[in-house]
Design an enzyme around this catalytic site. Structure first.
Site, PDB file in Angstrom:
ATOM      1  N   SER A   1      28.481 -20.327  16.734  1.00  0.00           N
ATOM      2  CA  SER A   1      27.441 -19.586  16.022  1.00  0.00           C
ATOM      3  C   SER A   1      26.333 -19.188  16.992  1.00  0.00           C
ATOM      4  CB  SER A   1      26.851 -20.464  14.928  1.00  0.00           C
ATOM      5  OG  SER A   1      26.057 -21.472  15.525  1.00  0.00           O
ATOM      6  N   LYS A   2      25.456 -18.336  16.501  1.00  0.00           N
ATOM      7  CA  LYS A   2      24.337 -17.893  17.332  1.00  0.00           C
ATOM      8  C   LYS A   2      23.487 -19.094  17.741  1.00  0.00           C
ATOM      9  CE  LYS A   2      20.344 -14.806  17.308  1.00  0.00           C
ATOM     10  NZ  LYS A   2      19.449 -15.845  17.772  1.00  0.00           N
ATOM     11  N   ARG A   3      23.375 -20.062  16.822  1.00  0.00           N
ATOM     12  CA  ARG A   3      22.554 -21.234  17.128  1.00  0.00           C
ATOM     13  C   ARG A   3      23.080 -22.031  18.322  1.00  0.00           C
ATOM     14  NH1 ARG A   3      21.056 -25.192  12.722  1.00  0.00           N
ATOM     15  NH2 ARG A   3      23.166 -24.732  12.181  1.00  0.00           N
TER      16      ARG A   3
END
Ligand code: GLU
Length: 515
Positions: free
Chosen positions: A274-276
């Site tokens: 994910s972007k996180r």
């Protein structure tokens, strides 16, 4: 149970290969989307086929300004432009679903007429009530043959009741009538044979009364009308495969072949990337930088972080695919010739941000020094007045140790300016009592080299050292310190040649003075 084999036995390979990348413009294109586009591109080019870009923007609530252009820019930067799509070879256009919306209704109605779909009038509240009610009883509510006759739709209502509701302009959706007690046999190029029990499928919504199709209907209709031969997409669409196959059957159309690409996993190997994960570990998950049009938040991109598109492509190709050999370096052309969907893995591919650095280092070495010099100069204003050919020579000498263009300054500043300080530790190592005297003598040797070439410097200095019968390190270490400020850098004779006689002598004399 009825057994239904839905995949076509016709070998699609004999027909024209036409594949599509069909992103929804809901934000910047995630790195996984670029991998999907790449695999489509490679497959198309391998089979002299066509790579199509279709923008799936039927969900206007999720539409994000600038996302379509971002997708196009990303494909172009990666060097995998589409052959057909918005504004380009529009033979099967338009390629934006929002511009095709007039098209879908008749297909939904066709399914109603053939008994494969029906109108449903249930309000959100009613459906919510059923969902909660089932949950309380430890069950899951599925809108299908189990309970469709207890709900409000054109199967449970009479024809006149249905007509009355439609005439009154009541909100409706059109649902697919999923069959009861059938086992579907589906085929996926990567996953092989898949069996699905239709009793677990729900009657998916195909069309809404706002005049918009859902993803499922628009996707199938467009793949058919655009003569798509192979659907290559992410694993998250695998649960839709049964419905999609059934839609082809209901329409009486030949289905394309399907290939669902494995998930891209976090660097730890568990869970979807994910972007996180990128924010946490400090790597981008987008090809290009993206500025959110509303919040103005900036998300980093591989391009702006200094990666070469060749590195990106080579790295992405290995996310879920491998050539079956030890070879890791592949240009785009080489990938086209070896790429094969049969060699794509089923299991998730771990995203390793260190590996793309490794590829970048490799492709850095392959870049033309003059090109690198130009970019380097455009990023460092200390270099504006320096001859680009000189910078290119410097780049050629130091790039072996560079992964990014942004590494070049630290690796090469002493070609452009004298060191401002000397590394403490190196000083202790390189200097002793006899050093100043040796350096003074070295200056006279250097002064005497009339034709100041690498070869002459090497011959004269080496001869002098041999003559004196002292270790090379006694001269070369303090000399390096004087010229570079530390014990790093390429061949010293190259450095002297590059900075020239006067500067070499000045730096040695300055070092003697300071030390
Ligand atoms: N619009 C879908 C997406 O955003 C396309 C899925 C497909 O390729 O069928 O990924």
């Amino acid at each position: 149970m009825l057994i239904v084999s839905l995949h076509s036995n016709l070998q699609n390979m004999t027909k024209n290969v036409r594949v599509r990348f069909a992103p929804s413009p809901t934000g910047p294109l995630h790195i996984g989307g670029v991998r999907t586009a790449l695999f489509n591109y490679l497959f198309a080019k391998k089979h002299q086929g066509t790579f199509i870009l279709r923008i799936e923007d039927t969900d206007q609530n999720r539409y994000v300004e600038g996302a379509e252009q971002y997708i196009i820019d990303s494909l172009n930067w990666c060097g995998i432009p589409f052959d057909e799509g918005p504004g380009k070879n529009e033979k099967f256009g338009p390629y934006r679903q929002s511009e095709r919306k007039h098209l879908y209704k008749k297909y939904a109605e066709q399914l109603i007429a053939s008994g494969n779909a029906y109108y449903a009038f249930d309000t959100a509240d009613v459906l919510d009530f059923h969902r909660k009610d089932h949950e309380e009883k430890g069950k899951t509510f599925i809108y299908n043959w189990h309970n469709r006759l207890k709900l409000s739709n054109s199967l449970s209502l009479s024809a006149s009741e249905t007509k009355a509701k439609l005439d009154a302009g009541e909100d409706y959706v059109i649902r697919f009538k999923s069959p009861q007690d059938e086992i579907l046999y589906l085929k996926d190029i990567i996953r092989g044979d898949i069996q699905i029990d239709t009793n677990i499928l729900d009657d998916k919504v195909l069309f809404k009364s706002d005049g918009m199709p859902t993803y499922h209907l628009a996707n199938i209709v467009d793949d058919h009308l655009m003569e798509i031969s192979h659907v290559i997409r992410g694993e998250e669409w695998l649960p839709s495969l049964a419905l999609h196959y059934q839609l082809y059957k209901a329409f009486g159309w030949q289905a394309p072949e399907f290939a669902h690409l494995p998930l891209i996993l976090k660097p730890t190997g568990s869970g979807k990337l994910s972007k996180r994960d990128g924010d946490k570990l400090g790597f981008p998950v987008f090809p290009l930088q993206w500025e959110d049009p509303k919040t103005h938040d900036i998300s980093r991109g591989y391009k702006e972080d200094g990666y070469f598109p060749e590195a990106m492509i080579n790295f992405l190709a290995f996310l879920g695919w491998n050539p079956g050999t030890e070879q890791e370096i592949f240009s785009l052309d080489a990938l086209i010739s070896v790429f094969d969907l049969e060699r794509v893995n089923k299991s998730g591919a771990r995203f390793d941000p260190e590996k793309i650095k490794w590829f970048n280092h490799h492709y850095m070495q392959k870049q033309n020094d003059l090109d690198l010099a130009e970019t380097f100069m455009s990023e460092y204003n200390q270099l504006t007045d320096i001859d680009v050919h000189y910078v290119a020579l410097v780049v050629g000498l130091v790039k072996e140790r560079a992964t990014f263009i942004s590494d070049l300054w630290d690796l090469s500043f002493y070609f452009f300016q004298a060191p401002k300080a000397y590394d403490e530790k190196a000083m202790q190592k390189a200097f002793n009592g006899e050093t100043p005297e040796l350096m003074i003598e070295l200056v006279t040797i250097i002064q005497r080299v009339s034709d100041f070439t690498v070869a002459n410097l090497q011959t004269d200095i080496k001869a002098w050292i041999t003559n004196k019968n002292i270790g090379f390190g006694k001269v070369m270490m303090p000399l390096r310190l004087a010229l570079v400020g530390s014990l790093q850098g390429p061949d010293l004779f190259e450095i002297m040649f590059m900075i020239g006689k006067i500067e070499t002598v000045e730096r040695i004399e300055r070092a003697i003075g300071v030390l």
